[in-house]
Scaffold this active site. Structure first.
Site, PDB file in Angstrom:
ATOM      1  N   GLU A  92       0.825  -1.203   0.000  1.00  0.00           N
ATOM      2  CA  GLU A  92       0.000   0.000   0.000  1.00  0.00           C
ATOM      3  C   GLU A  92       0.866   1.261   0.000  1.00  0.00           C
ATOM      4  OE1 GLU A  92      -0.580  -2.673   1.837  1.00  0.00           O
ATOM      5  OE2 GLU A  92      -2.495  -3.321   1.008  1.00  0.00           O
TER       6      GLU A  92
ATOM      7  N   HIS B 107     -11.119  -6.122   8.319  1.00  0.00           N
ATOM      8  CA  HIS B 107     -11.841  -5.844   7.081  1.00  0.00           C
ATOM      9  C   HIS B 107     -13.111  -5.058   7.355  1.00  0.00           C
ATOM     10  CE1 HIS B 107      -9.353  -9.358   6.153  1.00  0.00           C
ATOM     11  NE2 HIS B 107      -9.307  -8.888   4.929  1.00  0.00           N
TER      12      HIS B 107
END
Length: 325
Positions: free
Chosen positions: A60, A130
């Site tokens: 990321e 998540h």
């Protein structure tokens, strides 16, 4: 107008942006042929080629850094973080590089056109890694814009506006609504201006404020309150940075009460900033303390997700407490 779910609306916005401007490039983990973990970029690689829609390594920080570099060189990158929970390795790149690029160069250089999309929020039994709602971390960063749609119509209009905004934008997509939210969306291009809230429903007794997937619960709670004779004004903030103070303050001056809900934990959540600002603008108009209905101050749980999440029942109880203060 066509019927689209929120995921299809995002895909349509990306498709139109890439068709109109060859500088628009999409990239992220598995977004190429696979179409991304939720299929938001389906068919874009087949249509525009691997040079404009491609996979990146699982990093990321690297995705954000690469996007900043491309934007600085005149491209219009739309980078996808696979889950907002994984945006933290890219945090430094976003808040220390993307947000400050224009300012540290004295406006000689910028990263206009940079958009970072990311699915966020709970409601899918995703557990600790998540389900998080990290929007408040980014709202304390001058130089960024932070956007959260709650409907397919908003997703398309706000995303097109974000891609063409002359500032870096972090675009949080409520993944619980990806396929659950369906509505009419123009097939052609349109934009929704950033920084402008939407008054979804007018009322006179209390102002209810939220964004993203919480709007569904907020409107359900408003309906329950209406059944008991409480008139609710419902506002969707849509853009968190900069946020539409005028619209919210105008509403609170009319109703005298404000309730804010978000999935992120209460402590340090964005509702606190809104409450403080509205208190400054509307102190003499308030009939009760500003209420917050938020996630718990715990890591996002798996089996206790329903207990953690603010829902219409928690909001309805808070409406009654506020009205009876």
């Amino acid at each position: 107008m066509a019927k689209m779910n929120l995921l299809q609306a995002v895909n349509s916005a990306l498709d139109l942006a890439m068709a109109k401007d060859r500088r628009v490039v999409c990239f992220g983990e598995d977004i190429g042929k696979f179409g991304g973990v939720f299929r938001a970029t389906s068919n874009l690689q087949e249509k525009y080629g691997r040079e404009r829609c491609f996979n990146t390594p699982l990093t990321e920080q690297g995705i954000a850094g690469f996007a900043i570099g491309m934007a600085a060189q005149g491209h219009v990158p739309v980078a996808e973080m696979q889950f907002a929970d994984y945006i933290f390795p890219a945090f430094d790149q976003i808040v220390n590089e993307a947000a400050k690029f224009r300012y540290r160069s004295g406006d000689q250089f910028n990263v206009a056109g940079l958009t970072i999309r990311t699915p966020y929020g709970g409601g899918i039994a995703g557990g600790l890694y998540h389900s998080q709602s990290p929007e408040a971390y980014f709202t304390q960063t001058p130089g960024l814009k932070v956007v959260v749609p709650s409907t397919p119509y908003q997703a398309k209009g706000l995303l097109l506006a974000s891609i063409r905004d002359p500032n870096p934008v972090v675009f949080f997509e409520p993944k619980r609504l990806y396929r659950a939210a369906v509505g009419e969306v123009p097939e052609e291009e349109f934009e929704i201006p950033l920084g402008v809230a939407e008054v979804v429903k007018e009322g006179s007794d209390i102002t209810l404020l939220a964004w993203g997937a919480q709007m569904e619960y907020l409107q359900a709670a408003a309906a329950m309150a209406e059944a008991e004779g409480i008139s609710c004004e419902v506002i969707d903030l849509r853009t968190l940075l900069p946020w539409d103070v005028d619209t919210v303050a105008r509403s609170v001056k009319k109703t005298g009460r404000l309730l804010i809900t978000h999935e992120a934990p209460l402590t340090g959540g964005y509702a606190g900033e809104i409450a403080a600002t509205i208190q400054e603008h509307c102190f003499l108009y308030l009939e009760s303390p500003i209420a917050r209905v938020c996630g718990m101050d715990t890591p996002f749980p798996l089996i206790h997700e329903k207990e953690y999440m603010p829902d219409q029942f928690k909001i309805f109880e808070a409406i009654k407490r506020t009205m009876n203060y």
